[in-house]
Every structure is written in structure tokens, then in C-alpha cells.
Design a protein around this motif. Structure first.
Motif, PDB file in Angstrom:
ATOM      1  N   HIS A   1     -10.138  42.313  67.918  1.00 53.89           N
ATOM      2  CA  HIS A   1      -9.361  41.548  68.908  1.00 53.89           C
ATOM      3  C   HIS A   1      -9.960  41.715  70.299  1.00 53.89           C
ATOM      4  CE1 HIS A   1      -5.933  40.922  71.699  1.00 53.89           C
ATOM      5  NE2 HIS A   1      -5.782  39.845  70.942  1.00 53.89           N
ATOM      6  N   ARG A   2     -10.305  42.938  70.643  1.00 53.31           N
ATOM      7  CA  ARG A   2     -10.898  43.211  71.954  1.00 53.31           C
ATOM      8  C   ARG A   2     -12.252  42.504  72.098  1.00 53.31           C
ATOM      9  NH1 ARG A   2     -10.406  48.182  71.449  1.00 53.31           N
ATOM     10  NH2 ARG A   2     -12.537  48.731  70.979  1.00 53.31           N
ATOM     11  N   THR A   3     -13.049  42.501  71.040  1.00 55.06           N
ATOM     12  CA  THR A   3     -14.357  41.842  71.066  1.00 55.06           C
ATOM     13  C   THR A   3     -14.212  40.331  71.188  1.00 55.06           C
ATOM     14  OG1 THR A   3     -15.304  43.621  69.743  1.00 55.06           O
ATOM     15  CG2 THR A   3     -16.517  41.546  69.810  1.00 55.06           C
ATOM     16  N   ALA A   4     -13.267  39.761  70.441  1.00 60.69           N
ATOM     17  CA  ALA A   4     -13.045  38.315  70.516  1.00 60.69           C
ATOM     18  C   ALA A   4     -12.530  37.907  71.893  1.00 60.69           C
ATOM     19  CB  ALA A   4     -12.063  37.889  69.438  1.00 60.69           C
ATOM     20  N   THR A   5     -11.653  38.720  72.461  1.00 61.25           N
ATOM     21  CA  THR A   5     -11.132  38.426  73.796  1.00 61.25           C
ATOM     22  C   THR A   5     -12.242  38.520  74.836  1.00 61.25           C
ATOM     23  OG1 THR A   5      -9.002  39.340  73.126  1.00 61.25           O
ATOM     24  CG2 THR A   5      -9.330  38.997  75.466  1.00 61.25           C
ATOM     25  N   PHE A   6     -13.104  39.515  74.716  1.00 60.40           N
ATOM     26  CA  PHE A   6     -14.226  39.650  75.641  1.00 60.40           C
ATOM     27  C   PHE A   6     -15.180  38.467  75.519  1.00 60.40           C
ATOM     28  CE2 PHE A   6     -18.512  41.297  76.678  1.00 60.40           C
ATOM     29  CZ  PHE A   6     -18.292  41.571  78.014  1.00 60.40           C
ATOM     30  N   ALA A   7     -15.441  38.036  74.285  1.00 59.54           N
ATOM     31  CA  ALA A   7     -16.323  36.882  74.070  1.00 59.54           C
ATOM     32  C   ALA A   7     -15.714  35.618  74.676  1.00 59.54           C
ATOM     33  CB  ALA A   7     -16.579  36.686  72.579  1.00 59.54           C
ATOM     34  N   LEU A   8     -14.410  35.445  74.530  1.00 57.13           N
ATOM     35  CA  LEU A   8     -13.733  34.299  75.125  1.00 57.13           C
ATOM     36  C   LEU A   8     -13.821  34.350  76.644  1.00 57.13           C
ATOM     37  CD1 LEU A   8     -11.940  31.782  74.770  1.00 57.13           C
ATOM     38  CD2 LEU A   8      -9.975  33.324  74.879  1.00 57.13           C
ATOM     39  N   TYR A   9     -13.657  35.534  77.206  1.00 58.63           N
ATOM     40  CA  TYR A   9     -13.768  35.714  78.652  1.00 58.63           C
ATOM     41  C   TYR A   9     -15.172  35.354  79.130  1.00 58.63           C
ATOM     42  CZ  TYR A   9     -14.043  38.179  83.117  1.00 58.63           C
ATOM     43  OH  TYR A   9     -14.252  38.508  84.438  1.00 58.63           O
ATOM     44  N   GLN A  10     -16.180  35.837  78.444  1.00 57.29           N
ATOM     45  CA  GLN A  10     -17.566  35.536  78.817  1.00 57.29           C
ATOM     46  C   GLN A  10     -17.866  34.044  78.672  1.00 57.29           C
ATOM     47  OE1 GLN A  10     -19.910  37.637  80.131  1.00 57.29           O
ATOM     48  NE2 GLN A  10     -18.211  39.048  80.289  1.00 57.29           N
ATOM     49  N   LEU A  11     -17.310  33.429  77.629  1.00 61.95           N
ATOM     50  CA  LEU A  11     -17.505  32.000  77.426  1.00 61.95           C
ATOM     51  C   LEU A  11     -16.873  31.190  78.561  1.00 61.95           C
ATOM     52  CD1 LEU A  11     -18.516  29.736  75.525  1.00 61.95           C
ATOM     53  CD2 LEU A  11     -16.248  29.797  74.473  1.00 61.95           C
ATOM     54  N   THR A  12     -15.689  31.574  78.995  1.00 68.17           N
ATOM     55  CA  THR A  12     -15.054  30.838  80.091  1.00 68.17           C
ATOM     56  C   THR A  12     -15.810  31.037  81.397  1.00 68.17           C
ATOM     57  OG1 THR A  12     -13.481  32.638  80.485  1.00 68.17           O
ATOM     58  CG2 THR A  12     -12.750  30.829  79.079  1.00 68.17           C
ATOM     59  N   LEU A  13     -16.366  32.220  81.611  1.00 70.82           N
ATOM     60  CA  LEU A  13     -17.186  32.425  82.808  1.00 70.82           C
ATOM     61  C   LEU A  13     -18.425  31.536  82.783  1.00 70.82           C
ATOM     62  CD1 LEU A  13     -17.147  36.286  83.391  1.00 70.82           C
ATOM     63  CD2 LEU A  13     -16.102  34.524  84.796  1.00 70.82           C
TER      64      LEU A  13
ATOM     65  N   ALA B   1      -8.236  33.955  81.156  1.00 71.18           N
ATOM     66  CA  ALA B   1      -9.076  34.728  80.231  1.00 71.18           C
ATOM     67  C   ALA B   1      -9.300  36.139  80.759  1.00 71.18           C
ATOM     68  CB  ALA B   1     -10.407  34.026  80.005  1.00 71.18           C
ATOM     69  N   SER B   2      -9.471  36.271  82.064  1.00 68.42           N
ATOM     70  CA  SER B   2      -9.648  37.586  82.671  1.00 68.42           C
ATOM     71  C   SER B   2      -8.398  38.443  82.485  1.00 68.42           C
ATOM     72  CB  SER B   2      -9.973  37.440  84.153  1.00 68.42           C
ATOM     73  OG  SER B   2      -9.992  38.692  84.788  1.00 68.42           O
ATOM     74  N   THR B   3      -7.237  37.851  82.707  1.00 72.43           N
ATOM     75  CA  THR B   3      -5.978  38.578  82.542  1.00 72.43           C
ATOM     76  C   THR B   3      -5.786  39.011  81.094  1.00 72.43           C
ATOM     77  OG1 THR B   3      -4.998  37.318  84.342  1.00 72.43           O
ATOM     78  CG2 THR B   3      -3.482  38.435  82.851  1.00 72.43           C
ATOM     79  N   ALA B   4      -6.096  38.133  80.148  1.00 68.96           N
ATOM     80  CA  ALA B   4      -5.972  38.476  78.726  1.00 68.96           C
ATOM     81  C   ALA B   4      -6.902  39.624  78.372  1.00 68.96           C
ATOM     82  CB  ALA B   4      -6.276  37.258  77.861  1.00 68.96           C
ATOM     83  N   TYR B   5      -8.130  39.595  78.876  1.00 71.54           N
ATOM     84  CA  TYR B   5      -9.070  40.673  78.576  1.00 71.54           C
ATOM     85  C   TYR B   5      -8.614  41.988  79.207  1.00 71.54           C
ATOM     86  CZ  TYR B   5     -13.196  43.529  78.319  1.00 71.54           C
ATOM     87  OH  TYR B   5     -14.049  44.568  78.082  1.00 71.54           O
ATOM     88  N   GLN B   6      -8.090  41.930  80.422  1.00 70.05           N
ATOM     89  CA  GLN B   6      -7.609  43.147  81.083  1.00 70.05           C
ATOM     90  C   GLN B   6      -6.428  43.748  80.328  1.00 70.05           C
ATOM     91  OE1 GLN B   6      -6.893  41.946  85.109  1.00 70.05           O
ATOM     92  NE2 GLN B   6      -9.062  41.901  85.626  1.00 70.05           N
ATOM     93  N   HIS B   7      -5.548  42.906  79.811  1.00 70.55           N
ATOM     94  CA  HIS B   7      -4.418  43.406  79.024  1.00 70.55           C
ATOM     95  C   HIS B   7      -4.907  44.033  77.726  1.00 70.55           C
ATOM     96  CE1 HIS B   7      -0.765  41.843  81.129  1.00 70.55           C
ATOM     97  NE2 HIS B   7      -1.717  41.183  81.767  1.00 70.55           N
ATOM     98  N   THR B   8      -5.890  43.425  77.102  1.00 66.89           N
ATOM     99  CA  THR B   8      -6.443  43.977  75.873  1.00 66.89           C
ATOM    100  C   THR B   8      -7.126  45.310  76.145  1.00 66.89           C
ATOM    101  OG1 THR B   8      -6.803  41.765  75.019  1.00 66.89           O
ATOM    102  CG2 THR B   8      -8.022  43.519  73.962  1.00 66.89           C
ATOM    103  N   ASP B   9      -7.858  45.394  77.238  1.00 68.12           N
ATOM    104  CA  ASP B   9      -8.540  46.633  77.601  1.00 68.12           C
ATOM    105  C   ASP B   9      -7.524  47.722  77.947  1.00 68.12           C
ATOM    106  OD1 ASP B   9     -10.934  48.104  77.979  1.00 68.12           O
ATOM    107  OD2 ASP B   9     -10.724  47.869  80.150  1.00 68.12           O
ATOM    108  N   ALA B  10      -6.435  47.357  78.638  1.00 66.17           N
ATOM    109  CA  ALA B  10      -5.407  48.325  78.984  1.00 66.17           C
ATOM    110  C   ALA B  10      -4.700  48.827  77.731  1.00 66.17           C
ATOM    111  CB  ALA B  10      -4.399  47.700  79.940  1.00 66.17           C
ATOM    112  N   ASP B  11      -4.455  47.944  76.750  1.00 65.24           N
ATOM    113  CA  ASP B  11      -3.854  48.362  75.491  1.00 65.24           C
ATOM    114  C   ASP B  11      -4.766  49.323  74.747  1.00 65.24           C
ATOM    115  OD1 ASP B  11      -1.706  46.750  76.044  1.00 65.24           O
ATOM    116  OD2 ASP B  11      -2.320  45.126  74.706  1.00 65.24           O
TER     117      ASP B  11
END
Length: 77
Positions: A22-34, A63-73
Motif C-alpha cells: 500500500h505504501r509503495t503504491a501510494t508513493f508511486a501514485l504520488y510520483q506519477l502525479t508530480l 496525493a501528497s497528503t495521502a502519501y504522508q498519511h500512509t507514511d505516518a501510519d
């Protein structure tokens, strides 16, 4: 429905695997949106001159907020 595992260590490793996926997919989505935001920057600037505002900044922020929440979890575990 409850799943019972024979080995209790398996449950922990399965949860850790899904969290990592989940964390990897969220990071990939974040990078894709950037990357999409950077690639669409000329289009967004041209559209702004015409009077149309593209929501690329909101997409990157979400996407940044979602990744930060995933990283915080992940850090809470």
C-alpha cells in the motif's frame, strides 16, 4: 468473516506485506502525479491565459497528503 491462520507469525508478515504494498503504491501514485503536474505545466499556463484553471495543484496536494498519511501510519507501527 474471520480468517484463522495456523501460524501466528504469518498474520504479522502478511499485514506487513500489505502495508508495504500500500505504501509503495501510494508513493508511486504520488510520483506519477508530480510527473504529470510537471509535464502539464505548459498546458496549465496556456489554459490560465485563456481563463481556464486546471486543478493540477489540488491533484498533487491530495496525493501528497495521502502519501504522508500512509507514511505516518507506517511510523506508528
Amino acid at each position: 468473516m474471520s480468517t484463522t491462520y495456523i501460524y501466528t507469525g504469518l498474520t504479522c508478515s502478511v499485514n506487513a506485506m500489505f502495508n508495504a504494498m500500500h505504501r509503495t503504491a501510494t508513493f508511486a501514485l504520488y510520483q506519477l502525479t508530480l510527473a504529470l503536474g510537471i509535464l502539464l505545466m505548459p498546458v496549465a499556463l496556456l489554459a490560465r491565459r485563456v481563463g481556464v484553471r486546471l486543478p493540477i495543484d489540488r491533484m498533487v496536494e491530495a496525493a501528497s497528503t495521502a502519501y504522508q498519511h500512509t507514511d505516518a501510519d507506517h511510523r506508528a507501527d
